[in-house]
Design a protein around this motif. Structure first.
Motif, PDB file in Angstrom:
ATOM      1  N   HIS A  81       4.728 -76.085  31.756  1.00 51.76           N
ATOM      2  CA  HIS A  81       5.713 -76.225  32.850  1.00 51.76           C
ATOM      3  C   HIS A  81       6.901 -77.087  32.424  1.00 51.76           C
ATOM      4  CE1 HIS A  81       2.112 -75.785  35.902  1.00 51.76           C
ATOM      5  NE2 HIS A  81       2.194 -74.782  35.046  1.00 51.76           N
ATOM      6  N   GLY A  82       6.595 -78.208  31.759  1.00 52.76           N
ATOM      7  CA  GLY A  82       7.660 -79.142  31.375  1.00 52.76           C
ATOM      8  C   GLY A  82       8.638 -78.506  30.401  1.00 52.76           C
ATOM      9  N   HIS A  83       8.104 -77.751  29.448  1.00 56.16           N
ATOM     10  CA  HIS A  83       8.988 -77.139  28.445  1.00 56.16           C
ATOM     11  C   HIS A  83       9.912 -76.112  29.111  1.00 56.16           C
ATOM     12  CE1 HIS A  83       5.104 -78.010  26.098  1.00 56.16           C
ATOM     13  NE2 HIS A  83       5.916 -79.023  25.927  1.00 56.16           N
ATOM     14  N   CYS A  84       9.337 -75.321  30.009  1.00 60.35           N
ATOM     15  CA  CYS A  84      10.147 -74.276  30.664  1.00 60.35           C
ATOM     16  C   CYS A  84      11.230 -74.907  31.531  1.00 60.35           C
ATOM     17  CB  CYS A  84       9.256 -73.363  31.508  1.00 60.35           C
ATOM     18  SG  CYS A  84       8.089 -72.428  30.499  1.00 60.35           S
ATOM     19  N   ILE A  85      10.865 -75.940  32.288  1.00 62.20           N
ATOM     20  CA  ILE A  85      11.868 -76.595  33.151  1.00 62.20           C
ATOM     21  C   ILE A  85      12.966 -77.213  32.279  1.00 62.20           C
ATOM     22  CG2 ILE A  85      12.231 -78.533  34.746  1.00 62.20           C
ATOM     23  CD1 ILE A  85       9.361 -77.888  35.841  1.00 62.20           C
ATOM     24  N   ALA A  86      12.566 -77.881  31.222  1.00 60.48           N
ATOM     25  CA  ALA A  86      13.567 -78.535  30.354  1.00 60.48           C
ATOM     26  C   ALA A  86      14.473 -77.508  29.677  1.00 60.48           C
ATOM     27  CB  ALA A  86      12.871 -79.400  29.305  1.00 60.48           C
ATOM     28  N   LYS A  87      13.977 -76.304  29.469  1.00 60.90           N
ATOM     29  CA  LYS A  87      14.790 -75.269  28.803  1.00 60.90           C
ATOM     30  C   LYS A  87      15.644 -74.500  29.811  1.00 60.90           C
ATOM     31  CE  LYS A  87      15.769 -73.331  24.771  1.00 60.90           C
ATOM     32  NZ  LYS A  87      16.665 -72.287  25.101  1.00 60.90           N
ATOM     33  N   GLY A  88      15.410 -74.740  31.083  1.00 58.05           N
ATOM     34  CA  GLY A  88      16.319 -74.136  32.066  1.00 58.05           C
ATOM     35  C   GLY A  88      15.690 -73.136  33.023  1.00 58.05           C
ATOM     36  N   SER A  89      14.376 -72.979  32.997  1.00 59.25           N
ATOM     37  CA  SER A  89      13.750 -72.006  33.910  1.00 59.25           C
ATOM     38  C   SER A  89      13.953 -72.429  35.368  1.00 59.25           C
ATOM     39  CB  SER A  89      12.253 -71.865  33.611  1.00 59.25           C
ATOM     40  OG  SER A  89      12.072 -71.290  32.346  1.00 59.25           O
ATOM     41  N   ASP A  90      13.888 -71.421  36.222  1.00 54.60           N
ATOM     42  CA  ASP A  90      14.215 -71.578  37.632  1.00 54.60           C
ATOM     43  C   ASP A  90      12.945 -71.903  38.443  1.00 54.60           C
ATOM     44  OD1 ASP A  90      16.513 -70.396  39.670  1.00 54.60           O
ATOM     45  OD2 ASP A  90      14.475 -70.098  40.414  1.00 54.60           O
ATOM     46  N   PHE A  91      13.030 -72.941  39.272  1.00 58.42           N
ATOM     47  CA  PHE A  91      11.871 -73.332  40.100  1.00 58.42           C
ATOM     48  C   PHE A  91      11.325 -72.148  40.902  1.00 58.42           C
ATOM     49  CE2 PHE A  91      13.085 -78.098  40.964  1.00 58.42           C
ATOM     50  CZ  PHE A  91      12.652 -78.439  39.716  1.00 58.42           C
ATOM     51  N   ARG A  92      12.242 -71.398  41.512  1.00 55.45           N
ATOM     52  CA  ARG A  92      11.803 -70.313  42.405  1.00 55.45           C
ATOM     53  C   ARG A  92      10.990 -69.272  41.658  1.00 55.45           C
ATOM     54  NH1 ARG A  92      15.957 -67.693  46.541  1.00 55.45           N
ATOM     55  NH2 ARG A  92      15.850 -69.262  48.168  1.00 55.45           N
ATOM     56  N   LEU A  93      11.520 -68.854  40.489  1.00 55.72           N
ATOM     57  CA  LEU A  93      10.828 -67.786  39.756  1.00 55.72           C
ATOM     58  C   LEU A  93       9.528 -68.288  39.143  1.00 55.72           C
ATOM     59  CD1 LEU A  93      13.771 -65.837  38.078  1.00 55.72           C
ATOM     60  CD2 LEU A  93      12.990 -65.836  40.436  1.00 55.72           C
ATOM     61  N   MET A  94       9.491 -69.579  38.828  1.00 54.56           N
ATOM     62  CA  MET A  94       8.223 -70.148  38.330  1.00 54.56           C
ATOM     63  C   MET A  94       7.180 -70.154  39.435  1.00 54.56           C
ATOM     64  SD  MET A  94       9.463 -73.353  35.919  1.00 54.56           S
ATOM     65  CE  MET A  94       7.850 -73.785  35.261  1.00 54.56           C
ATOM     66  N   MET A  95       7.572 -70.652  40.594  1.00 55.32           N
ATOM     67  CA  MET A  95       6.603 -70.718  41.700  1.00 55.32           C
ATOM     68  C   MET A  95       6.167 -69.304  42.117  1.00 55.32           C
ATOM     69  SD  MET A  95       5.821 -73.839  42.297  1.00 55.32           S
ATOM     70  CE  MET A  95       6.398 -75.558  42.354  1.00 55.32           C
ATOM     71  N   ALA A  96       7.103 -68.369  42.129  1.00 59.90           N
ATOM     72  CA  ALA A  96       6.715 -66.996  42.496  1.00 59.90           C
ATOM     73  C   ALA A  96       5.672 -66.478  41.507  1.00 59.90           C
ATOM     74  CB  ALA A  96       7.939 -66.080  42.511  1.00 59.90           C
ATOM     75  N   GLU A  97       5.846 -66.810  40.246  1.00 62.51           N
ATOM     76  CA  GLU A  97       4.861 -66.383  39.237  1.00 62.51           C
ATOM     77  C   GLU A  97       3.504 -67.037  39.508  1.00 62.51           C
ATOM     78  OE1 GLU A  97       5.250 -64.010  37.044  1.00 62.51           O
ATOM     79  OE2 GLU A  97       3.156 -64.279  36.446  1.00 62.51           O
ATOM     80  N   PHE A  98       3.537 -68.316  39.833  1.00 54.97           N
ATOM     81  CA  PHE A  98       2.269 -69.032  40.059  1.00 54.97           C
ATOM     82  C   PHE A  98       1.548 -68.490  41.298  1.00 54.97           C
ATOM     83  CE2 PHE A  98       3.853 -73.260  37.941  1.00 54.97           C
ATOM     84  CZ  PHE A  98       4.255 -72.544  36.843  1.00 54.97           C
TER      85      PHE A  98
END
Ligand code: TPP
Ligand code: MG
Length: 337
Positions: A81-98
């Motif tokens: 999670h930390g690497h993706c957020i630091a690289k610019g991933s979007d909260f919404r699309l991450m949560m939708a995936e989870f």
């Protein structure tokens, strides 16, 4: 640390621009609050994928990724999670995936461990321990052949540094002078096995030195130390001078998997966590930037309020997003006829 950072000049905390310090802090705060939000919502049991939380290790992702361009590649693990957020991933699309939803990064088929966000240079994260390391070497080889100037970073744990693919990857990367940075997050545990029971010497860096690339061990809870070493490694890679290895010593605060702590189960001593919590990467850096008048405590509170709103929005988005349809189950799955 090789550089001093204890006094101010105009809007710099020597030698760092204020903007950089705030960016590092903001990234760590984003990661911390994202993980805390998962801890809050997980007991409802509508987020069903396993989660491996990154709390305690934020300085590594933030300190490395601030040196990268959007086009640069990162590869990560089950604890991504930390690497993706630091690289610019979007909260919404991450949560939708989870939440297993169609609008998530993998259309709901990957869950937390299998993130893919090519727009931000994340070609895949893998739950196969050590699995991302040779793939990072592969993209680095591709970048060399195509002369695209990209750098690849492999994030992995101390456990992954015991896999055969790790050593094969190091050798090939040095041999071909590939633009790759190996970032080992030594949190001293692989699931519940402490490194002291797996290795005669807990210094991973010593086992890598013989491969003939720059190797360094840093305080993985000090974001500026991580930043400095990653900067050198990324510059070196980008200049065509080959790979580097960075061992970041850090600690995960929660259990190996899931939102709970694991001390009562006897997995590790509570005193060990207490010691590491005194070295909290976020709190210590927060004090540093406030004491150096980069930002006020009110400014920090405002940042937190804004992120809290964003995270509530991401949770609402993830929960209400559409489910994938049954007939889509084999879409994007590659197999021989
Ligand atoms: C090849 C492989 N072996 C074993 C596992 C089971 N497993 C999942 S996570 C993990 C520990 C990984 O430890 P480390 O690399 O230190 O990462 P951390 O969890 O500490 O971030 C293990 C053994 C796996 N997923 N893949
Ligand atoms: Mg580990």
């Amino acid at each position: 640390m090789s550089v001093r950072y204890d006094y101010r000049e105009d809007d710099r905390v020597f030698p760092y621009p204020r903007e950089l310090l705030l960016r590092l802090y903001h990234t760590m705060l984003k990661i911390r609050m994202f993980e805390e939000k998962i801890i809050e919502v997980y007991p409802v049991q509508d987020m069903r994928c396993p989660v491996h939380l990154y709390i305690g290790q934020e300085a590594v992702a933030a300190g490395v990724c601030v040196n990268l361009n959007k086009e640069d590649y990162i590869f990560s693990t089950h604890r991504n999670h930390g690497h993706c957020i630091a690289k610019g991933s979007d909260f919404r699309l991450m949560m939708a995936e989870f939440y297993g939803k169609k609008t998530g990064y993998c259309k709901g088929k990957g869950g937390s461990m299998h993130m893919v966000d090519p727009e931000n240079g994340i070609l895949g994260t893998s739950a196969i321990v050590g699995g991302g390391i040779p793939i990072a070497v592969g993209t680095a080889l591709a970048s060399t052949l195509m002369r695209d100037g990209r750098v690849s970073v492999a994030f992995f744990g101390d456990g992954a540094s015991e896999e055969g693919t790790f050593f094969e990857s190091l050798n090939f990367a040095v041999l071909k002078r590939l633009p790759v940075v190996f970032v080992c997050e030594n949190n001293f545990y692989a699931t519940n096995s402490p490194i002291s029971q797996r290795q005669p010497d807990p210094d991973i860096v010593k086992r890598v030195e013989g491969y003939g690339m720059p190797c360094v061990q840093v305080d993985g809870n000090n974001v500026l130390s991580v930043y400095e070493e990653a900067k050198k490694a990324v510059e070196r890679a980008r200049a065509g001078r080959g790979p580097s290895f960075i061992e970041c010593r850090t600690y995960r605060w929660r259990g190996h998997v899931g939102p709970e702590e694991d001390f009562e189960k006897g997995c590790r001593p509570k005193e060990e966590l207490d010691e590491w919590m005194k070295r909290c990467p976020l709190k210590n850096f927060e004090d540093f930037i406030v004491n150096n008048r980069c930002i006020t405590r009110e400014g920090i509170e405002k940042m937190k309020e804004e992120l809290a709103v964003e995270l509530d929005d991401a949770i609402a988005y993830g929960r209400s997003a559409p489910e994938p349809r049954e007939e889509e189950v084999f879409d994007d799955v590659y197999c021989e006829e």
